[in-house]
Write an enzyme that holds these catalytic residues in place. Sequence first.
Site, mmCIF file in Angstrom:
data_model
loop_
_atom_site.group_PDB
_atom_site.id
_atom_site.type_symbol
_atom_site.label_atom_id
_atom_site.label_comp_id
_atom_site.label_asym_id
_atom_site.label_seq_id
_atom_site.Cartn_x
_atom_site.Cartn_y
_atom_site.Cartn_z
ATOM 1 C CD GLU A 90 -2.946 1.140 2.428
ATOM 2 O OE1 GLU A 90 -3.455 2.312 2.577
ATOM 3 O OE2 GLU A 90 -3.088 0.371 3.030
ATOM 4 N NE ARG A 125 -9.350 0.480 10.048
ATOM 5 C CZ ARG A 125 -10.685 0.049 9.605
ATOM 6 N NH1 ARG A 125 -11.491 -0.805 10.204
ATOM 7 N NH2 ARG A 125 -11.106 1.000 8.703
ATOM 8 C CD GLU A 179 -8.258 -4.310 6.401
ATOM 9 O OE1 GLU A 179 -7.367 -4.103 6.862
ATOM 10 O OE2 GLU A 179 -9.244 -3.900 5.699
#
Length: 1229
Positions: free
Chosen positions: A702, A780, A1161
């Site tokens: 990423e 997160r 995920e």
Amino acid sequence: MSMYCLLRNNNQPRIGEIEAAFQGNLCRCTGYRPILQGFKTFTKGGCCGKTMVNGCCKNGKDDNAVGCCGKTSENGCCMNEKDDHELQKASELYDPSDFRPLDPTQEAIFPPELMIQKSMPQKQVYFKGDGVTWYQPSNLSELLALKSKYPEAKLVVGNTEVGIEVKFKNMQYPVIIAPGWVKELNTIEYTQEGIYFGAACSLTTMGDTLKKAISELPAYKTEVFKAVLEQLRWFAGEQIRNVSAVGGNIMTASPISDLNPVFMASGSKLHLISHESKRTVCMDENFYTGYRKTMLKPQEILLAIEIPYSKKWEYFSAFKQATRRDDDIAIVTSGMRVLFNADSHRVEEIQLSYGGMAPVTVLAQNTCKELVGREWGDCLLQDACQSLAKEMSLSPSAPGGMVEFRHTLTLSFFFKFYLTVLKKLALDVKGTIDVEKIPQKYESAIELFHQPYPTGVQLYQDVPEGQASEDFVGRPLMHLSALKQATGEAVYCDDIPHYENELYLGLILSTKAHAKIISIDIAEAERSPGVVRLLFAKDVTGSNITGIGHDETVFADGVVTCVGHIIGGVVADTQMNAQRAAKAVKVLYEDLPAIITLQQAIEKESYYQPIKQMENGDLGCGFQEADHIHEGEIYIGGQEHFYLETNCTIAVPKGEDGEMELFVSTQNTTKTQSFAADAIGVPSSRIVVRVKRMGGGFGGKESRSTIISTAVAVAAHTTGRPVRCMLDRDEDMLITGGRHPYLGHYKVGFMKSGKVTALEVSFYSNAGNTLDLSEAVMDRTLFHMTNSYKIPNIRGTGYVCRTNLPSNTAFRGFGGPQAMMIAECWMNDVAQICSLPPEDVRKLNLFNEGDLTHYNQKLEGFTVHRCWDECLKNSDYHKRKLSIEEFNRQHRWKKRGIAITPTMFGISFTLTLLNQAGALVHVYTDGSVLLTHGGTEMGQGLHTKMIQVASKTLKIPTSKVFISETSTNTVPNTSPTAASASSDLNGMAVYNACQKLLKRLEPYKQSKPSGTWEDWVMAAYVDRVSLSASGFFKTPGIGYDPVKNEGNPSNYFSYGVACSEVEIDCLTGDHKNLRTHIVMDVGTSLNPAIDIGQIEGAFVQGLGLFTLEEMKYSSDGFLYTRGPGMYKIPSFGDIPTEFNVSLLRDCPNSKAIYSSKAVGEPPLFLSASVFFAIKDAITSARLEAGITGPFRLDSPATPERIRNACIDNFTKLCPVLEPGSFKPWAVQV
């Protein structure tokens, strides 16, 4: 390839042969189960071997029946032969008639010239290369003459060791001799004393010979042979055993050899020969003279080994403990032999040999002397363990670490040997003498490890009756690249043919964690063959500053901040020349203080700012009303992405206006484009980034892929020629970072009922030397810190620690798994303190529909309770739990455990601006459709799902829709393919573009309702209507205000529950994954086949995270685990024996394309159920030792941690020094 090889040798293999063939094959993202199920169709009969009340699983419908055999019947799958109340026939993934049956006669023949070579006279062959000469003698005389002429020459048969030393340890051998053709080195003879094997015999050949001997000889003569075979069972993989020679295994002198302790304890004879003489020596304590050294003279070679027959009243066992069972190097190995006086249990001779306890294979000579003349009983056992504990001690700084574990294993192995001999002895003496009986509870301690062939059931909801046959949404459509990938035809980045004039970039990497660069000597590198030029920070024509946080450099400028920091590059004509020249660059450093571990960062308050905090309720009040307050801590190790395709970039300059084309293995085309543009000083519009597919990403591509692609772009821009770079596995693991290691400290208040009233958690993540995505990862973490539980009063604080490790980054779950793991840890502690069943405490604290999360988002469509109840039912949880309790009462050294855990994962990028996507759809006049969208394909099936979406929207077959690649010149400003949101975002963008086209085609449909798609397309074209449309989508209604702690950071949530059952070996720390049942809410699945594949793959990847995979660093910040040799991911043998996945029915999701949900995920955390099942089993083991209450078990739950937690009399004999009193080999970062 392994299966093809097996089928070439045996076109109807047994299941066991398939398992053996797959040892050493790694691909955890598949979950392995579908590979095994597919290949099972080649086996004889095709039955899974799973027996039930009625025999084979195909013979009846037992209440406990689970697992399809893979064999088809009239109704398709055998599981479809059901009673009326059972499940309906599953949809077919493919039509079996499309495949021709295997016909061995039509295979390509083996090259005749190789077949007749054996009968041809052999001649000596030699090759002279750059710095090495390779000789292949044809007979023994030539071999001995060469060894006399070149006494330091290395002898190589399978090259399984020397190849690695040359490639990864930079070792050079000017002369290599390959004696594989020498007849005397391939001889096998039965002698009066044993079996004689030439030193070049392969391990497979040796194993086959020993199996034959065992079947023919009296059992008492084959004790040693059986021990060798037991070690060979776990020795590397079949491919390695086929080529590696027994002599190489001995002469390599590895201190952790699987076989050398067996040879030493058995007193095997070694036949040595030179040009001048020959001699025979016993392989004893004098054979190995030092680390990787033997007693052989420089001109001598090992001609053969003679493995002895065992005698009457002689017993032999071999043991090995590794991190993983399949294809793994040993931590400790052992060979143990005892000979009794005839018709007695008095020891006449005993040999205890160990590997992994010293720089050489050793004999426990002092212990053996003490035991001679003693009777085989409990007193001998006690004395032997005390003696071994003294004799086999290790320095706390010993290479390889795990000192306490290794020390304890020496005693555990002896105890297993003691019990094994006791059992055999009792059978042989037939009651003539009084031999101690093994307690029945101890019997299972001596069982050899066996893992049954895995079985599985996959359940999903079929499409509604009446759905159009061409509408493939909701159907289990096979991945559209599957056949190309299986045959090797799929093109990956490095498969692109080389350009004319292409160059290769080799990287110059820092060897220091934190240091000032004093000087760089490039003289030797410049003289190296093929070198075009070297590049450093001064050669970057644009900006050398790069990275997500603008705190990185393309090339280090004056200071390095981690081992693996890119200092510069060498551009050369080939990969080998570039890498060789890069290693020739000499960098002089001045050391600066380095921070490696979380503990060091906490002590020095080395944090990235701001420190994150999230709070809700009244924490003080919550703790006041609690009956109990408990504090605890857990460390969660990092994880390497280990995608099969390492980072790769090809940069092609166009020769004008600074234009450049980049072919990159990346999840993030936009940042790849902008970072390259900044570095070479051109606008982003001059750079085109193209991605066909990746061989895995998991978040690792990423942002970290840009450190390679940007450097390659600079090299191509500077030289004006195409430049390629594909990292070797060790380079990739060293420099690209991984999942963040976490330390979680928690304080939890709760009632006697188990209801949690208050929680305070501090999270510490090891971010590494740059910020990268670590801030978003911590965001997160805070969002997921309660998992699926309603905690009324809560405060979470997140510290992103700056250290001198390579920057850690995104990894499937993105901080969520670490947060939820810590949540399940304190939930487990609460249950233990309250003496309540963990499943009851977990269910008591679950959210309910309409509840507000701790960040004040309302839960809508909360299905965890449904998943929970279905999982309890599918797993037969309460019955299994009673069965486990009974098993544990009956077994002292094997324990079973069970756990059920939920997950709740928010879907959306936490950075709101990234929740957007674009698409471009072209319709051609023949009716074919070219689709492009902003997502990248990394094996997860995104392109397949997007074709399904376009097909359904346009109402045309999927065969008419094609995706070529992802590129920045078709869809600009794309968000990375990450956060599990790619199907949602890109699917809606594709839908939007297709709707525009449908609107344009509508007049032509109305004017010719009976026409075809092609008719309407051509009519629109003739009428000069655009047949190209772009689509766009942004997720509505999301955003979060951290100051007010309110908003909707997630568009919706994916839910799931898993129940797992395990069995541990309390003496070695081994564990078996017996059963896993998963129930997952994926909304209305776009493609059940792909979604189930994602669930299984995520689960197995999580299995690695929580039970197996460990990144090991030195205290200086050097990564030891830089390849599959030391870094162990799950293999075929690690998946649950029963692996069942069910997609929750009737739960459409109104907030995503065609009522689907994200699946990438969310399932990963469900593998925590295995971790807590292991902890449950350890709790039972500790109870046997009189130890109760919560205990700390860090993640991953490796054999070392499991064994050390199972406290018993053996562990008490192996105390460890206090941390800080010595320098450990590896540190917990």
